[in-house]
Scaffold this active site. Structure first.
Site, PDB file in Angstrom:
ATOM      1  N   TRP A  50      70.632  44.103  43.202  1.00  0.00           N
ATOM      2  CA  TRP A  50      70.559  44.506  44.536  1.00  0.00           C
ATOM      3  C   TRP A  50      71.397  43.622  45.618  1.00  0.00           C
ATOM      4  CZ3 TRP A  50      68.817  49.317  45.880  1.00  0.00           C
ATOM      5  CH2 TRP A  50      67.984  50.040  45.018  1.00  0.00           C
ATOM      6  N   GLU A  71      72.898  53.651  47.789  1.00  0.00           N
ATOM      7  CA  GLU A  71      71.567  53.551  46.984  1.00  0.00           C
ATOM      8  C   GLU A  71      71.533  54.824  46.131  1.00  0.00           C
ATOM      9  OE1 GLU A  71      68.508  52.411  49.958  1.00  0.00           O
ATOM     10  OE2 GLU A  71      69.059  50.173  49.718  1.00  0.00           O
ATOM     11  N   GLU A  79      59.122  47.245  57.601  1.00  0.00           N
ATOM     12  CA  GLU A  79      59.137  47.227  56.127  1.00  0.00           C
ATOM     13  C   GLU A  79      59.046  45.661  55.706  1.00  0.00           C
ATOM     14  OE1 GLU A  79      62.918  49.015  54.710  1.00  0.00           O
ATOM     15  OE2 GLU A  79      62.377  48.278  52.680  1.00  0.00           O
ATOM     16  N   LYS A 117      73.320  59.720  55.054  1.00  0.00           N
ATOM     17  CA  LYS A 117      73.518  58.469  54.174  1.00  0.00           C
ATOM     18  C   LYS A 117      74.209  58.723  53.034  1.00  0.00           C
ATOM     19  CE  LYS A 117      70.312  55.246  51.547  1.00  0.00           C
ATOM     20  NZ  LYS A 117      68.971  54.770  51.547  1.00  0.00           N
ATOM     21  N   GLU A 141      71.363  50.529  64.682  1.00  0.00           N
ATOM     22  CA  GLU A 141      70.190  51.007  64.079  1.00  0.00           C
ATOM     23  C   GLU A 141      69.184  49.793  64.144  1.00  0.00           C
ATOM     24  OE1 GLU A 141      70.707  52.986  60.359  1.00  0.00           O
ATOM     25  OE2 GLU A 141      68.705  52.758  59.988  1.00  0.00           O
ATOM     26  N   ASN A 199      67.206  59.851  52.841  1.00  0.00           N
ATOM     27  CA  ASN A 199      67.354  59.911  51.418  1.00  0.00           C
ATOM     28  C   ASN A 199      66.919  61.445  51.157  1.00  0.00           C
ATOM     29  OD1 ASN A 199      68.123  57.262  50.615  1.00  0.00           O
ATOM     30  ND2 ASN A 199      65.870  56.621  50.523  1.00  0.00           N
ATOM     31  N   LYS A 245      73.158  48.949  61.100  1.00  0.00           N
ATOM     32  CA  LYS A 245      71.732  48.416  61.113  1.00  0.00           C
ATOM     33  C   LYS A 245      72.216  46.840  61.953  1.00  0.00           C
ATOM     34  CE  LYS A 245      69.757  50.048  57.107  1.00  0.00           C
ATOM     35  NZ  LYS A 245      68.596  49.708  55.879  1.00  0.00           N
ATOM     36  N   ASP A 263      69.493  44.100  55.486  1.00  0.00           N
ATOM     37  CA  ASP A 263      68.642  44.839  55.614  1.00  0.00           C
ATOM     38  C   ASP A 263      67.394  44.537  56.416  1.00  0.00           C
ATOM     39  OD1 ASP A 263      67.406  46.969  55.215  1.00  0.00           O
ATOM     40  OD2 ASP A 263      67.178  47.107  53.203  1.00  0.00           O
ATOM     41  N   GLU A 268      58.839  57.403  53.591  1.00  0.00           N
ATOM     42  CA  GLU A 268      59.516  56.356  52.935  1.00  0.00           C
ATOM     43  C   GLU A 268      59.172  54.879  53.848  1.00  0.00           C
ATOM     44  OE1 GLU A 268      62.805  56.908  50.832  1.00  0.00           O
ATOM     45  OE2 GLU A 268      63.460  54.825  50.804  1.00  0.00           O
ATOM     46  N   ARG A 269      58.826  54.102  53.530  1.00  0.00           N
ATOM     47  CA  ARG A 269      58.511  52.857  54.449  1.00  0.00           C
ATOM     48  C   ARG A 269      57.586  53.073  55.540  1.00  0.00           C
ATOM     49  NH1 ARG A 269      60.154  49.994  50.023  1.00  0.00           N
ATOM     50  NH2 ARG A 269      62.112  50.542  49.424  1.00  0.00           N
TER      51      ARG A 269
HETATM   52  O1  GCW Z   1      65.625  49.200  53.859  1.00  0.00           O
HETATM   53  C1  GCW Z   1      66.147  49.947  52.938  1.00  0.00           C
HETATM   54  C2  GCW Z   1      64.976  50.556  52.527  1.00  0.00           C
HETATM   55  C3  GCW Z   1      64.975  52.037  51.884  1.00  0.00           C
HETATM   56  C4  GCW Z   1      65.616  52.794  52.772  1.00  0.00           C
HETATM   57  C5  GCW Z   1      67.140  51.937  53.051  1.00  0.00           C
HETATM   58  C6  GCW Z   1      67.854  52.872  54.039  1.00  0.00           C
HETATM   59  C7  GCW Z   1      65.743  55.166  53.581  1.00  0.00           C
HETATM   60  O2  GCW Z   1      64.194  50.028  51.544  1.00  0.00           O
HETATM   61  O3  GCW Z   1      63.858  52.524  51.462  1.00  0.00           O
HETATM   62  O4  GCW Z   1      66.083  54.246  52.610  1.00  0.00           O
HETATM   63  O5  GCW Z   1      67.060  50.826  53.529  1.00  0.00           O
HETATM   64  O6  GCW Z   1      67.978  52.175  55.245  1.00  0.00           O
HETATM   65  O7  GCW Z   1      68.696  53.760  53.852  1.00  0.00           O
END
Ligand code: GCW
Length: 693
Positions: free
Chosen positions: A554, A299, A406, A295, A400, A215, A373, A378, A172-173
């Site tokens: 979102w 999401e 991304e 997590k 983080e 995820n 984060k 994000d 993912e990413r």
């Molecule tokens: O930046 C977003 C991403 C998701 C990611 C999520 C996260 C792993 O688009 O792909 O999922 O953050 O940090 O959980």
């Protein structure tokens, strides 16, 4: 791996190109051809072999490894403090210096003069491994022996990479090929490639790795069962040889999804027992298992909210299970409502992490670390620093960062993130008065906490260059170095990376360093303006789409209309997010006059004619930065062409190909963004450049 003219691409910054002849003179001493390997443990031997390899490559000579040092001889002596004391060679080193090293923790090392030679002394074997890589790194950058002398220990207890890898081999990413750990539903057996990866990690001091996506769905939920544990234990063992602990991301709903229970309620006794049994099982396979990354309630991933519980209940459930074995729960604070009503301008995703977590301060078990984060939204190219960092005096927390690009060019566009991370780390939270920087808060020291650290979402995969864009290796390297020492200057980190990866020609080092250092601002200038963020294509997040997320759930909006643009997050008239900061930030961000230009649209909704601190209007800034950004992207390609002959041809071609993509991307951004705002506002470019009407 692809090899050309002796350049093994998979060595990355462990290529250690030979030093120029003149420099060799400074170092060329007879004793330098001998490594005395005093520590006989596996890790001690690994360290000696690294040192041998490093010296051989840098000096182009054969290096022998000896078991012990004979009377009157010298060399590069390598051992632990215990070895050092035992061999009574410590004549030039005072008892205090040794006690000092001991007090710096097991990961510390010292480089001390030893007769005419040098000793690399680890507080433990782990410290020794780091010391060996440090000696090579310093020789590669031509540091004098006198300047190397001293003790060194990591600022952060936890220096971690989070992989978002799936069992089918996808990432993912991920922008660097497939997973290093999984393929087609299988955990891969440890390979030489895995060893090469572990070496890269150890060489910059990474000591923890979570190998699967946060995820966690489907089959990955079974990682904590006998179906996969033996295979995962084999990976853990390989990492262990390089002082790296394995972590796994887990599914909070596991008791239901794979355990046959009817609930995953953290206060339910059967659920608690279930996790305790799982912990016992995991540790029977992996005795030094690091712990879980989680997590939850984010999401669409399950979490404690389903059962009317909060995140302290959820994290503590897992912490209680892991605590007897010393395992950690790394609980992510990326918790927000991704089903929000975009028409309600008082709702603000930026507030979410702080609003969810601050009230829980003091309730988390000792083995829980909250992973936060760097920004409140994000991983955008520009965001303010998250006000949650430093806001919880009684809770372990860590920072983080996202190494994988991304939102910063996806390893097609050059975007060197070390300068961005430095800004984050140097930001003063005022948590305990002035000088409570993010670096201090994340390490735990600034809050008098025992645990803490920095995690980075990994950017490597099975691409021959590890990172897709070869220059994105510098982000990987720089992340590790900053996690070890957030005070390092970004110019030093960059130089270290170039010297160890590509060579020592001053033209190359200077020109490439300045390309890297300019690249973040260049990327920022042709993408979303003034901190507003998220003008990207939905889903994959590459390329411009100004309204891509504007009318979606979102929570990432810019609110552009024909009068103005930006999000009012003030306390006076907006969402109140600004109130989450301590002074002086609160006042600085609240006032449109003192808010820094680069964050203006993050905090304020202003008219297009609003004058920035720079003196330009917002609309003119948008036009200028996009024209200039696209031009500067073209400039990067030209700058590369000036120096590319200094590096192996295949490397040079791969970089050139990426930079050419970047030119196209930057032009697309320029045209889409400028046209969008020209059409919205009807205001022309003062300088009359072409914008599609
Ligand atoms: O930046 C977003 C991403 C998701 C990611 C999520 C996260 C792993 O688009 O792909 O999922 O953050 O940090 O959980």
């Amino acid at each position: 791996m692809a090899e050309q003219s002796g350049h093994a691409f998979d060595q990355a910054w462990l290529t250690w190109p030979e030093l120029p002849k003149g420099t060799k003179g400074t170092y060329r001493q007879p004793w330098m051809t001998r490594v005395i390997a005093s520590s006989k443990t596996d890790m001690g031997q690994t360290a000696s072999r690294e040192l041998q390899r490093g010296l051989e490559r840098l000096f182009g000579v054969n290096i022998e490894i000896l078991d012990q040092m004979d009377q009157g001889e010298s060399g590069v002596w390598l051992g632990t403090l215990a070895n050092f004391r035992l061999e009574s060679i410590a004549r030039d080193i005072s008892v205090e210096q040794m006690a000092d090293l001991e007090g710096m923790g097991e990961e510390a090392y010292a480089i001390w003069p030893l007769g005419p030679g040098v000793a690399v002394v680890g507080a433990s074997d782990r410290g020794l491994l780091y010391g060996a890589f440090s000696l090579i790194r310093q020789m590669a950058t031509m540091t004098s022996l006198q300047d190397m002398v001293g003790q060194n220990a990591p600022a952060n207890p936890l220096r971690m990479l989070d992989h978002w890898d799936n069992l089918d081999g996808s990432v993912e990413r991920g922008y660097a090929g497939g997973s290093l750990f999984f393929s087609q539903g299988q955990v891969l057996p440890p390979s030489s490639r895995l060893t090469a990866y572990a070496r890269l990690l150890a060489s910059v001091g990474i000591n923890a790795v979570a190998i699967n996506n946060v995820n966690v769905h489907g089959e990955e939920s079974y990682f904590i069962t006998p179906k996969h544990l033996a295979d995962l234990a084999a990976l853990a063992e390989r990492f262990r040889g390089y002082a790296i602990r394995l972590f796994l991301s887990v599914n909070f709903a596991s008791p239901v999804e794979i355990g046959g229970l009817s609930t995953a309620d953290p206060l339910d006794e059967a659920v608690q027992q279930w996790w305790q049994d799982k912990a016992a099982l995991i540790y029977s396979y992996i005795p030094d298992f690091g712990g879980f990354v989680v997590k939850a309630d984010s999401e669409f991933r399950p979490g404690p909210f389903t059962y009317g519980r909060d995140h302290a209940d959820g994290a503590n459930l897992l912490a209680r299970a892991l605590a007897p074995y010393g395992g950690l729960v790394i609980w992510r604070c990326f918790v927000y409502d991704c089903q929000t009503d975009w028409r309600n301008r008082k709702l603000d995703r930026a507030r979410a992490a702080f609003d969810h977590f601050v009230k829980l301060d003091g309730r988390f078990a000792d083995h829980v670390i909250l992973q936060i984060k760097n920004g409140p939204i994000d991983f955008q190219v520009r965001e303010p620093v998250s006000p949650l960092l430093g806001a919880m005096a009684h809770t372990h927390q860590m920072l983080e960062l996202q190494i994988t690009q991304e939102y910063t060019g996806q390893q097609r566009d050059l975007c060197y993130l070390v300068p961005q991370w430095k800004e984050v780390l140097d930001f003063d939270t005022y948590a305990k008065g002035p000088s409570s920087t993010i670096a201090e808060v994340a390490s735990g020291k600034g809050l008098d906490r025992r645990l803490g650290g920095i995690a980075g979402v990994a950017n490597a995969g099975n691409d021959p260059y590890w990172t897709g864009h070869p220059l994105a290796q510098a982000n990987f390297y720089g992340f590790g170095r900053l996690a070890w020492d957030p005070k390092l200057a970004s110019t030093q980190i960059t130089a270290e990376w170039i010297h160890q990866t590509l060579g020592h020609a001053p033209l190359l080092v200077d020109a490439l360093s300045s390309m890297l250092h300019d690249s973040w601002r260049i990327y920022e200038s042709y993408t979303a303006p003034l901190g507003v963020g998220f003008m990207v294509n939905p889903g994959h997040h590459y390329g411009p789409n100004v309204d891509g997320y504007e009318y979606s759930k979102w929570g990432t909006y810019h609110f552009a209309d024909h009068h103005g643009i930006g999000v009012d997050r003030t306390e006076a008239t907006g969402t109140g997010y600004v109130g989450q900061y301590r002074e002086p930030h609160r006042s600085i961000y609240e006032d449109v006059q003192s808010c820094p230009d680069e964050l203006l649209l993050f905090f304020h909704h202003v008219a297009y004619g609003h004058r920035l601190g720079s003196g330009k209007t917002v609309i003119q800034h948008i036009y200028d930065s996009h024209f200039e950004g696209a031009e500067a992207a073209r400039g990067l390609l030209a700058r590369w062409q000036q120096i590319s002959r200094e590096v192996p041809a295949q490397w040079a071609e791969r970089v050139a190909e990426r930079l050419a993509w970047q030119v196209q991307n930057a032009e697309e951004w320029r045209d889409v963004v400028n046209t969008y705002f020209y059409r919205k506002t009807g205001i022309g470019d003062e300088r009359g450049r072409f914008i599609v009407p």
